[in-house]
Design a protein around this motif. Structure first.
Motif, short mmCIF file in Angstrom:
data_model
loop_
_atom_site.label_atom_id
_atom_site.label_comp_id
_atom_site.label_asym_id
_atom_site.label_seq_id
_atom_site.Cartn_x
_atom_site.Cartn_y
_atom_site.Cartn_z
N ILE A 101 27.67 38.70 4.86
CA ILE A 101 29.03 39.13 5.19
C ILE A 101 29.48 40.23 4.24
O ILE A 101 30.04 41.25 4.66
CB ILE A 101 30.01 37.94 5.14
N PHE A 102 29.21 40.04 2.95
CA PHE A 102 29.56 41.07 1.97
C PHE A 102 28.71 42.32 2.18
O PHE A 102 29.17 43.45 1.97
CB PHE A 102 29.38 40.53 0.55
N CYS A 103 27.47 42.10 2.60
CA CYS A 103 26.57 43.23 2.86
C CYS A 103 27.10 44.07 4.01
O CYS A 103 27.03 45.31 3.97
CB CYS A 103 25.18 42.71 3.17
N ILE A 104 27.64 43.43 5.03
CA ILE A 104 28.21 44.15 6.18
C ILE A 104 29.37 45.03 5.73
O ILE A 104 29.47 46.21 6.11
CB ILE A 104 28.68 43.16 7.25
N ILE A 105 30.24 44.47 4.90
CA ILE A 105 31.40 45.21 4.41
C ILE A 105 30.97 46.41 3.57
O ILE A 105 31.46 47.54 3.76
CB ILE A 105 32.32 44.29 3.59
N LEU A 106 30.04 46.18 2.65
CA LEU A 106 29.59 47.25 1.77
C LEU A 106 28.79 48.30 2.52
O LEU A 106 28.85 49.50 2.19
CB LEU A 106 28.77 46.67 0.62
N SER A 107 28.02 47.86 3.52
CA SER A 107 27.28 48.83 4.33
C SER A 107 28.24 49.73 5.10
O SER A 107 27.95 50.91 5.32
CB SER A 107 26.37 48.08 5.32
N TRP A 108 29.36 49.19 5.50
CA TRP A 108 30.40 49.97 6.17
C TRP A 108 30.94 51.05 5.23
O TRP A 108 31.11 52.21 5.61
CB TRP A 108 31.51 49.03 6.64
N LEU A 109 31.18 50.66 3.98
CA LEU A 109 31.79 51.58 3.02
C LEU A 109 30.80 52.64 2.52
O LEU A 109 31.14 53.82 2.41
CB LEU A 109 32.33 50.79 1.82
N LEU A 110 29.56 52.24 2.24
CA LEU A 110 28.60 53.16 1.64
C LEU A 110 27.66 53.81 2.65
O LEU A 110 27.36 54.99 2.53
CB LEU A 110 27.78 52.43 0.58
N LEU A 111 27.18 53.03 3.60
CA LEU A 111 26.20 53.54 4.55
C LEU A 111 26.81 53.97 5.87
O LEU A 111 26.10 54.40 6.78
CB LEU A 111 25.12 52.48 4.81
N LYS A 136 11.83 49.03 3.77
CA LYS A 136 11.25 49.21 5.10
C LYS A 136 12.07 48.62 6.23
O LYS A 136 11.80 48.90 7.40
CB LYS A 136 9.84 48.61 5.11
N LEU A 137 13.06 47.79 5.89
CA LEU A 137 13.90 47.18 6.91
C LEU A 137 15.35 47.58 6.67
O LEU A 137 15.69 48.11 5.60
CB LEU A 137 13.78 45.65 6.85
N SER A 138 16.21 47.34 7.63
CA SER A 138 17.63 47.64 7.44
C SER A 138 18.25 46.57 6.54
O SER A 138 17.72 45.46 6.43
CB SER A 138 18.35 47.63 8.79
N PRO A 139 19.37 46.89 5.85
CA PRO A 139 20.02 45.89 5.00
C PRO A 139 20.35 44.60 5.74
O PRO A 139 20.20 43.51 5.20
CB PRO A 139 21.29 46.61 4.53
#
Length: 291
Positions: A100-110, A229-232
């Protein structure tokens, strides 16, 4: 085929991490989380760094310290605080909210904007955690709960930043940088907070070797290889294997129990993690409906 191979290899990492809790409670019951975190990362990191003799240069010195602190130093410290204060399965499942935190951070950075499923998954996660920790009977250490959640945030940040920055060297060398530099921050904390190196018996040393070689050296090499090699989201989707392993080992060897309400909470959290990783198909790929 290659993607399947990468997923299977990356799966080994969270399975090994799931054994950390039972190893800690049975082989290293010394209640020294910072020392155990230090010994988990620094020896194997130092050995790898000296063996390959490739050191970060320029901006990668700072990046190695930041990534190492997030993926290794900070995460390890909070993980062992939780491991000593909570049943292994509970500590691991709280850590599984990392996607869940990864989704949020991926939104902000990626710039990977979350979809409706991500929002729903977030609500499900909050509900699941509430059911898990607010059980009608018994007691769960608040500090252990907070530590597990902070550890999840730390690891999620490291996953996304690793993907954002990439890596300038091969996977093993990159792992050695993070293990070494991420562990350095734990040295002063161990001596200030815990008074230095505790007395250890042969069982404690064996446990430290296990989590250092297998749960750290091997597991992180596979994990960082998967990140490259994979997505976050693909990587973090494998996270629930850790709590499932911890629950199974705790149930079999430690006779740990869980209430029905907690089982519902665990189920909701694992479902939310899976649900959050499902990609919404585009209109072109939606199956047709025939009446």
């Amino acid at each position: 085929m290659n993607n399947t191979k990468n997923i299977l290899l990356t799966m080994i990492a969270p399975i090994l991490w799931g054994t950390t809790y039972i190893i800690t409670s049975t082989l290293i019951p010394i209640d020294k989380p910072f020392f155990v975190a230090l010994m988990r990362g620094l020896p194997v990191g130092s050995i790898l760094l000296l063996y390959y003799k490739q050191f970060p240069k320029g901006v990668w010195i700072l990046k190695s310290i930041i990534l190492g602190t997030l993926n290794i130093g900070g995460f390890f410290a909070f993980l062992f605080i939780a491991a000593y204060r909570l049943p292994g399965g509970i500590a691991a499942i709280l850590g599984s909210v990392q996607p869940i935190f990864c989704i949020i951070l991926s939104w902000l950075l990626l710039k990977e904007k979350p979809n409706k499923k991500s929002y729903i998954a977030s609500i499900m996660t909050i509900l699941g955690v509430a059911l898990l920790v607010l059980k009608p009977t018994g007691y769960l250490d608040p500090l252990g709960i907070v530590a597990a959640l902070i550890g999840a945030v730390s690891m999620a940040s490291g996953v996304v930043l690793t993907k954002y920055w990439g890596r300038p060297v091969n996977n093993i060398v990159f792992t050695s940088w993070q293990l070494f530099y991420g562990s350095l921050i734990l040295i002063p904390i161990t001596f200030i907070v815990e008074g230095g190196i505790p007395s250890l018996n042969i069982t404690n040393i064996f446990g430290l070797v296990l989590i250092g070689v297998l749960n750290t050296g091997l597991a992180y090499a596979l994990w960082f290889n998967g990140i490259s090699k994979l997505s976050p989201t693909q990587v973090t989707f494998l996270g629930p294997l850790s709590p499932l392993t911890a629950f199974l080992l705790g149930f079999i060897f430690l006779k740990q129990t869980i209430s029905y309400i907690q089982i519902v909470g665990v189920s909701i959290i694992l479902t939310s993690v899976y649900f959050s990783q499902l990609k919404t198909p585009s209109k072109k790929t939606l199956p047709s409906v025939e009446g």
